[in-house]
Design a protein around this motif. Structure first.
Motif, PDB file in Angstrom:
ATOM      1  N   LEU A  22     -88.638 154.972  34.862  1.00  0.00           N
ATOM      2  CA  LEU A  22     -89.311 155.292  36.124  1.00  0.00           C
ATOM      3  C   LEU A  22     -90.640 155.980  35.861  1.00  0.00           C
ATOM      4  CD1 LEU A  22     -86.081 156.780  37.678  1.00  0.00           C
ATOM      5  CD2 LEU A  22     -87.098 154.584  38.306  1.00  0.00           C
ATOM      6  N   GLU A  24     -92.972 156.847  37.720  1.00  0.00           N
ATOM      7  CA  GLU A  24     -93.343 157.865  38.700  1.00  0.00           C
ATOM      8  C   GLU A  24     -92.475 159.118  38.616  1.00  0.00           C
ATOM      9  OE1 GLU A  24     -92.612 154.240  40.524  1.00  0.00           O
ATOM     10  OE2 GLU A  24     -91.142 154.950  39.119  1.00  0.00           O
ATOM     11  N   CYS A  46     -87.317 159.460  43.404  1.00  0.00           N
ATOM     12  CA  CYS A  46     -87.707 158.104  42.975  1.00  0.00           C
ATOM     13  C   CYS A  46     -86.894 157.052  43.716  1.00  0.00           C
ATOM     14  CB  CYS A  46     -87.530 157.953  41.468  1.00  0.00           C
ATOM     15  SG  CYS A  46     -88.780 158.815  40.498  1.00  0.00           S
ATOM     16  N   TYR A  50     -88.530 153.985  45.970  1.00  0.00           N
ATOM     17  CA  TYR A  50     -88.208 152.566  45.795  1.00  0.00           C
ATOM     18  C   TYR A  50     -87.616 151.976  47.072  1.00  0.00           C
ATOM     19  CZ  TYR A  50     -89.235 152.330  40.799  1.00  0.00           C
ATOM     20  OH  TYR A  50     -89.874 152.322  39.577  1.00  0.00           O
ATOM     21  N   GLU A  53     -90.407 151.521  49.625  1.00  0.00           N
ATOM     22  CA  GLU A  53     -91.294 150.410  49.247  1.00  0.00           C
ATOM     23  C   GLU A  53     -90.554 149.079  49.145  1.00  0.00           C
ATOM     24  OE1 GLU A  53     -93.291 151.681  45.659  1.00  0.00           O
ATOM     25  OE2 GLU A  53     -94.438 153.203  46.749  1.00  0.00           O
ATOM     26  N   GLU A  54     -89.252 149.112  49.449  1.00  0.00           N
ATOM     27  CA  GLU A  54     -88.396 147.922  49.385  1.00  0.00           C
ATOM     28  C   GLU A  54     -88.497 147.209  48.036  1.00  0.00           C
ATOM     29  OE1 GLU A  54     -88.446 145.452  52.864  1.00  0.00           O
ATOM     30  OE2 GLU A  54     -88.370 147.182  54.194  1.00  0.00           O
ATOM     31  N   LYS A  55     -88.454 148.027  46.980  1.00  0.00           N
ATOM     32  CA  LYS A  55     -88.450 147.518  45.608  1.00  0.00           C
ATOM     33  C   LYS A  55     -87.077 147.785  45.008  1.00  0.00           C
ATOM     34  CE  LYS A  55     -91.641 149.551  43.254  1.00  0.00           C
ATOM     35  NZ  LYS A  55     -92.765 150.305  42.665  1.00  0.00           N
ATOM     36  N   PHE A  57     -84.379 149.213  42.624  1.00  0.00           N
ATOM     37  CA  PHE A  57     -84.344 150.392  41.762  1.00  0.00           C
ATOM     38  C   PHE A  57     -83.780 149.975  40.417  1.00  0.00           C
ATOM     39  CE2 PHE A  57     -82.892 154.546  40.223  1.00  0.00           C
ATOM     40  CZ  PHE A  57     -84.035 155.286  40.489  1.00  0.00           C
ATOM     41  N   ASN A  84     -80.225 147.216  46.194  1.00  0.00           N
ATOM     42  CA  ASN A  84     -80.627 146.136  45.287  1.00  0.00           C
ATOM     43  C   ASN A  84     -79.983 144.806  45.671  1.00  0.00           C
ATOM     44  OD1 ASN A  84     -82.204 147.972  43.913  1.00  0.00           O
ATOM     45  ND2 ASN A  84     -80.920 148.044  42.101  1.00  0.00           N
TER      46      ASN A  84
END
Length: 140
Positions: A22, A24, A46, A50, A53-55, A57, A84
């Motif tokens: 990570l 960040e 973190c 995520y 931001e709809e990313k 993890f 996820n």
């Protein structure tokens, strides 16, 4: 669940903590104990970033020599798995609400990392979207 972290002594004293998984995730503390507490807090932050931001993890990588284990609570890790899976299967929040008969505002709360959600609720949702949770005891 544990994530690997580097605890490097800081010039001014204490420790600077970074996470290889990570970029960040950076924090510090005046003592090892404080640095660990801050690391656990930044790890959860973190997760929130995520999610916002709809990313997806990232799963933790294998530990390397000199890395410390930073704990991510199981309740939050279960939400990481759900988050996820939703992204991977491209399930919208509206579709999730229809599949589970859970009202959209409650779906939003369930998908908030720090909101207390029963593991049974997360497990039911995961089963509905075709990825049931399985609990395993690890003997180490």
């Amino acid at each position: 669940m544990f994530y690997p972290a580097h605890f490097e002594p800081a010039e001014e004293g204490g420790f600077v903590v970074t996470f290889p998984d990570l970029p960040e995730g950076i924090t510090q503390g005046d003592t090892y104990e404080e640095a660990m507490e801050m690391a656990e807090d930044v790890l959860i932050s973190c997760v929130e970033i995520y999610f916002d931001e709809e990313k997806p993890f990232p799963a933790p990588q294998k530990f390397k020599k000199g890395e410390e284990a930073v704990f991510l609570p199981d309740s939050i890790y279960a939400k990481v798995l759900l988050h996820n899976t939703i992204l991977d299967k491209k399930v919208s929040k509206a579709e999730l609400a229809r599949l589970t008969t859970i009202r959209p505002p409650e779906i939003q709360r369930i998908l908030t990392p720090k909101h207390n959600t029963k593991i049974d609720t997360i497990s039911r949702i995961m089963a509905k979207i075709g990825n049931p949770i399985s609990l395993v005891i690890s003997h180490q």
